[in-house]
Design a protein around this motif. Structure first.
Motif: not given
Length: 97
Positions: A14-26
């Motif tokens: 899993v990469g930091r720039d994946e859309p699902r990760v970005l959504a989790g961070v936001e």
């Protein structure tokens, strides 16, 4: 006061720039302005490349155990947790200060 710390480890592949990760961070970044019980809120990506390091951290504070319970049960917190559950594991520590 109670300090609530959370350290997240992204699942393998899993990469930091994946859309699902970005959504989790936001979702987690927004919590500081959404939950009244939070007295302090910050979250950020780890900047260390040490092999034992976790990937993302939350550092927060609430007034007492009742406030921590309300925070943990808050719908916005639960929504963020549901996102992160899909791509990461985590450890927590809660302590009085």
């Amino acid at each position: 006061m109670i300090r609530h710390l959370v350290l997240f480890k992204l699942n393998d592949g899993v990469g930091r720039d994946e859309p699902r990760v970005l959504a989790g961070v936001e979702a987690f970044r927004a919590l500081g302005g959404q939950i009244e019980d939070l007295r302090f809120w910050e979250c950020a990506w780890n900047i260390s490349d040490r092999p034992i390091a976790y990937d993302f951290a939350i550092n927060s504070a609430v007034d007492d155990a009742d406030a921590l319970k309300r925070y943990l049960e808050h719908p916005a917190h639960q929504a963020g947790v549901a996102l992160w559950r899909e791509f990461a594991t985590w450890v927590i520590a809660d302590y009085e200060f």
